[in-house]
Motif scaffolding. Structure first.
Motif, PDB file in Angstrom:
ATOM      1  N   ALA A  73       0.822  -1.217   0.000  1.00 49.61           N
ATOM      2  CA  ALA A  73       0.000   0.000   0.000  1.00 49.61           C
ATOM      3  C   ALA A  73       0.854   1.265   0.000  1.00 49.61           C
ATOM      4  CB  ALA A  73      -0.946  -0.003   1.203  1.00 49.61           C
ATOM      5  N   GLU A  74       1.944   1.290   0.784  1.00 50.47           N
ATOM      6  CA  GLU A  74       2.764   2.493   0.864  1.00 50.47           C
ATOM      7  C   GLU A  74       3.448   2.785  -0.468  1.00 50.47           C
ATOM      8  OE1 GLU A  74       2.817   4.616   3.255  1.00 50.47           O
ATOM      9  OE2 GLU A  74       1.475   3.422   4.491  1.00 50.47           O
ATOM     10  N   GLU A  97       0.803   4.136  -2.891  1.00 52.09           N
ATOM     11  CA  GLU A  97       0.484   5.542  -2.620  1.00 52.09           C
ATOM     12  C   GLU A  97       1.644   6.445  -3.024  1.00 52.09           C
ATOM     13  OE1 GLU A  97      -1.659   8.264   0.821  1.00 52.09           O
ATOM     14  OE2 GLU A  97      -1.302   6.126   1.170  1.00 52.09           O
ATOM     15  N   GLU A 103      -7.520   9.783  -2.798  1.00 45.79           N
ATOM     16  CA  GLU A 103      -8.562   9.243  -1.922  1.00 45.79           C
ATOM     17  C   GLU A 103      -9.571   8.385  -2.696  1.00 45.79           C
ATOM     18  OE1 GLU A 103      -8.837   9.233   1.456  1.00 45.79           O
ATOM     19  OE2 GLU A 103      -6.764   9.904   1.156  1.00 45.79           O
ATOM     20  N   ARG A 109      -8.731   4.909  -2.020  1.00 45.10           N
ATOM     21  CA  ARG A 109      -8.503   4.520  -0.635  1.00 45.10           C
ATOM     22  C   ARG A 109      -8.965   3.094  -0.359  1.00 45.10           C
ATOM     23  NH1 ARG A 109      -4.729   5.746   2.201  1.00 45.10           N
ATOM     24  NH2 ARG A 109      -4.993   7.861   1.393  1.00 45.10           N
ATOM     25  N   HIS A 110     -10.058   2.670  -1.005  1.00 43.94           N
ATOM     26  CA  HIS A 110     -10.551   1.297  -0.806  1.00 43.94           C
ATOM     27  C   HIS A 110      -9.488   0.268  -1.207  1.00 43.94           C
ATOM     28  CE1 HIS A 110     -11.457   2.533  -4.948  1.00 43.94           C
ATOM     29  NE2 HIS A 110     -11.240   1.278  -5.269  1.00 43.94           N
ATOM     30  N   LEU A 166      -6.147   0.865  -1.422  1.00 41.97           N
ATOM     31  CA  LEU A 166      -4.998   0.993  -0.530  1.00 41.97           C
ATOM     32  C   LEU A 166      -5.239   0.274   0.789  1.00 41.97           C
ATOM     33  CD1 LEU A 166      -4.156   4.755  -1.208  1.00 41.97           C
ATOM     34  CD2 LEU A 166      -2.899   2.749  -2.038  1.00 41.97           C
ATOM     35  N   GLU A 167      -6.463   0.361   1.297  1.00 41.14           N
ATOM     36  CA  GLU A 167      -6.775  -0.332   2.554  1.00 41.14           C
ATOM     37  C   GLU A 167      -6.713  -1.844   2.374  1.00 41.14           C
ATOM     38  OE1 GLU A 167      -7.285   0.824   5.704  1.00 41.14           O
ATOM     39  OE2 GLU A 167      -6.517   2.676   4.826  1.00 41.14           O
ATOM     40  N   ALA A 168      -7.169  -2.331   1.202  1.00 40.83           N
ATOM     41  CA  ALA A 168      -7.099  -3.770   0.954  1.00 40.83           C
ATOM     42  C   ALA A 168      -5.647  -4.235   0.862  1.00 40.83           C
ATOM     43  CB  ALA A 168      -7.849  -4.115  -0.332  1.00 40.83           C
ATOM     44  N   ARG A 193      -3.133  -2.811   2.297  1.00 42.53           N
ATOM     45  CA  ARG A 193      -2.522  -2.612   3.606  1.00 42.53           C
ATOM     46  C   ARG A 193      -2.824  -3.758   4.576  1.00 42.53           C
ATOM     47  NH1 ARG A 193      -3.109   0.860   8.185  1.00 42.53           N
ATOM     48  NH2 ARG A 193      -5.318   1.120   7.745  1.00 42.53           N
ATOM     49  N   SER A 194      -3.822  -4.575   4.222  1.00 37.36           N
ATOM     50  CA  SER A 194      -4.243  -5.650   5.126  1.00 37.36           C
ATOM     51  C   SER A 194      -3.379  -6.897   4.996  1.00 37.36           C
ATOM     52  CB  SER A 194      -5.698  -6.022   4.853  1.00 37.36           C
ATOM     53  OG  SER A 194      -5.833  -6.633   3.575  1.00 37.36           O
ATOM     54  N   CYS A 238      -1.923  -7.963   1.695  1.00 42.13           N
ATOM     55  CA  CYS A 238      -2.217  -8.575   0.400  1.00 42.13           C
ATOM     56  C   CYS A 238      -0.971  -9.291  -0.132  1.00 42.13           C
ATOM     57  CB  CYS A 238      -2.659  -7.498  -0.584  1.00 42.13           C
ATOM     58  SG  CYS A 238      -3.110  -8.130  -2.209  1.00 42.13           S
TER      59      CYS A 238
END
Length: 705
Positions: free
Chosen positions: A613-614, A617, A632, A635-636, A638-640, A642-643, A645
């Protein structure tokens, strides 16, 4: 007798009773009757009233419609089709009937073909089964006046070709025709014709009619507004749809066997800057809109973060782009994604999939594995295209250092150009070849190449009778010691073109486009042999630039850095060195991006994705320099990521292009049941259509003047 006032009150209070008597009342022409009799549960009362009062009462219950003669005829004909047909007992006419014994009572459904009238009492026609794969001759006779067969004969003579019918009759042996059956000409499509039996007609029921103003005829060139008639009468068009269906089945069977999971993703998505223009879908919530997906890219990456290891989908995609033969505003792609995988795994799985599809299409030839590979630079430098057609053998090479500066200045205004050339072997007649090239450049296909601001092409023809004068302008060095591969024999054509010096960008060069155009023109004139229809030259093109300069004609990702992702902004750098280049010179970074091409067509493309994710971004913010609000929008995703993946990669095959290649047609429109025109219009249904003011108001929108 009772008063009208009390009667009206009684009618209102007993509406349920009137409903029970409506079937009887509705059969009467009440406004012409002086009175009617209304039954209630408790008594019967004779009621006299004016026609106006009765008419008002009847309208509150129902309306009697008096159709005109045309509508009445249609209703009568339609009523006959509503008979309780037992469709399971109506045979679809299969080849097994060829061995049927004479005298069998049969009932078939299908389409009528052309009819041949021998005399007023004898006619022959052909019935095609519903799939138009089998046909049988029908003999219609009216020798016995007033018989059932005579009535069927009279009815048959009023029916037009392609009328859907149910026929009943008796099978009989078919005598060999004394001369060519005229119906055979009408059945040019690939049907199995019953040769040994025919049907003696005893009954025929039309299931619809074809009026005289509707022209339905085989081998007619129908426009897109009559697509339904084209599909009905053009066997080749139907075969393409059948091939498409069979290929879908084979692909699903193969992928399921390889542990892929088919998952449907939403069509109502959101607007995100991936690189193509979107179609927006307004909602009744003021200012809010969906976007139709350019591809399921973000959803399938989220699936990889969801624990799905292997995903596939026949996905509908939408892009508001300029149209051409291989592009539609809505299209189908076979979407693949694999977790714990890289580009090598994806390419191997894709090769196995395509091999499996082609294997079940024996008429299309075989596919050789593994596919050849070349880098983007190799494809552009050798073929002038990132989707090279390897059936044409001529390769492009740089000849800048072998030419005299004086000659270079004559063919281009560029200060420091790159001059490239290729050789074509045409006929052995130099005069004929010179005429070919001269005619080409004054044709609509060739003339645009003369308007190149980098200079016009330079062409030379080898001529053994005058070896120095034919190539003389190239200088003594080039003539006596030409570069390897560009040695010009008698009749060979040498083509040169200058371009700006520097790295390749985009999908093709001018010389690459000219190479293809000359090959096609030479084939059309019979100067060289056309490639075989089942000759498929697959190749992988790899190592594309990760970023390209922004093009004002394309929306890109909306950043301010002057760069756009060559594939899409989720594509990973190929190596750790390419990752480091993001900090110093992103334009030199190579992508883990790969395209699969065949015979000059890009069949699909894919990449290894950024699964961190980083880093993703960072690409958005620091390399592309997208605005915070646009970041933004992702964002959905990036959050996935960040979990946790896992690494993943995938590919999408253009399914319309693949079927066009399988069926040997140039345009994807020929393999889509209801395609859009070159302007994006569905001419059959007339879409898109103009919305009304009330419709725009529903979505709080107004058309700008």
């Amino acid at each position: 007798m009772i008063s009208l006032r009390h009667t009206a009150q009684h009618v209102v209070s007993c509406s349920s009773c009137l409903r029970s008597s409506y079937a009887e009342i509705s059969r009467l022409r009440m406004w012409e009757m002086p009175c009617v009799e209304v039954r209630t549960r408790h008594h019967e009362t004779s009621l006299r009233a004016s026609a106006a009062c009765l008419r008002g009462t009847i309208r509150s219950i129902g309306t009697i419609i008096r159709p005109d003669s045309k509508a009445q005829d249609a209703l009568d004909g339609y009523r006959e089709t509503l008979r309780p047909w037992d469709w399971n007992q109506i045979d679809n006419l299969q080849p097994k009937w060829e061995s049927s014994k004479p005298g069998a009572l049969v009932k078939f459904c299908g389409y009528l073909s052309t009819r041949r009238d021998v005399n007023k009492n004898l006619s022959f026609t052909v019935l095609r089964n519903p799939r138009q794969k089998v046909s049988i001759q029908i003999v219609s006779s009216a020798n016995e006046e007033g018989s059932k067969a005579a009535k069927a004969h009279a009815r048959l003579k009023n029916l037009r070709e392609w009328t859907p019918v149910i026929v009943e009759g008796v099978t009989k042996e078919r005598a060999p025709p004394k001369k060519q059956d005229p119906n055979a000409e009408a059945l040019k499509e690939e049907t199995t014709e019953m040769k040994t039996i025919e049907i003696a007609l005893t009954s025929i029921t039309p299931l619809n009619e074809i009026p005289k103003d509707v022209f339905v005829k085989s081998d007619t060139a129908y426009g897109p507004e009559h697509r339904h008639l084209q599909l009905r009468t053009d066997s080749a068009a139907r075969r393409r749809l059948i091939t498409r269906s069979n290929a879908v089945y084979q692909a699903r069977r193969h992928l399921q066997g390889q542990q892929f999971l088919e998952v449907e993703t939403p069509l109502l998505f959101k607007s995100t800057p991936e690189g193509a223009r979107e179609f927006l879908v307004p909602t009744r919530n003021k200012g809010l809109a969906y976007a139709l997906p350019q591809s399921p890219q973000q959803y399938k990456q989220i699936l990889m973060a969801s624990g799905i290891q292997r995903y596939y989908q026949f996905a509908r995609c939408f892009r508001d782009e300029d149209l051409r033969a291989d592009r539609q505003p809505e299209f189908t792609q076979l979407d693949l994604e694999m977790a714990f995988a890289d580009e090598e795994v994806v390419m191997q799985e894709t090769e196995a999939l395509i091999y499996s599809i082609w294997r079940d299409m024996p008429f299309r030839g075989k596919v050789k594995l593994p596919f050849s590979r070349m880098t983007y630079h190799e494809a552009m430098s050798s073929y002038g295209s990132d989707k090279p057609d390897l059936r044409y053998t001529a390769k492009i090479q740089s000849v800048t250092t072998q030419l005299e500066p004086d000659f270079i200045s004559k063919i281009t205004p560029l200060k420091h150009p790159e001059v490239e050339a290729f050789k074509m072997t045409l006929s052995s007649n130099p005069k004929e070849n010179r005429k070919f090239i001269s005619d080409f450049f004054v044709s609509p296909e060739g003339n645009p190449f003369l308007e190149n601001p980098d200079g016009q092409p330079a062409t030379f023809c080898g001529d053994a009778s005058q070896p120095m004068s034919s190539l003389g302008p190239l200088g003594y060095r080039f003539t006596m010691e030409p570069p390897a591969g560009l040695e010009t024999d008698h009749g060979d054509l040498l083509v040169m073109q200058a371009r700006p010096h520097g790295p390749f960008t985009g999908g093709s060069t001018v010389l690459g486009n000219l190479r293809l155009a000359l090959y096609k023109a030479a084939i059309a004139q019979g100067l060289i042999e056309a490639p075989k229809p089942n000759d498929y030259k697959f190749a992988w093109v790899t190592d594309f630039p990760l970023f390209s300069p922004t093009n004002d004609a394309e929306p890109g990702q909306g950043g301010t850095s002057g760069l756009a992702s060559t594939h899409h902004p989720f594509t990973a750098p190929k190596t750790a060195a390419d990752l480091d280049l993001l900090l110093t010179d992103p334009t030199k970074a190579i992508a883990a991006h790969y395209d699969i091409v065949v015979n000059g067509v890009e069949l699909g493309g894919g990449s290894r994705r950024i699964h961190n994710a980083e880093v993703q971004e960072f690409i958005f913010r620091d390399v592309l320099k997208m605005a915070p609000e646009r970041i933004e929008d992702f964002r959905h995703l990036l959050e996935a990521l960040r979990s946790g993946c896992p690494p993943h990669a995938g590919l999408a095959l253009g399914w319309d292009r693949l079927i066009a290649m399988l069926t040997g047609v140039e345009s994807v429109r020929d393999v889509i049941a209801f395609p859009k025109s070159g302007s994006g219009e569905d001419v059959l249904v007339k879409s898109p259509n103009r919305a009304t003011g009330a419709q725009w108001d529903t979505y709080h929108l107004k058309v700008k003047d």
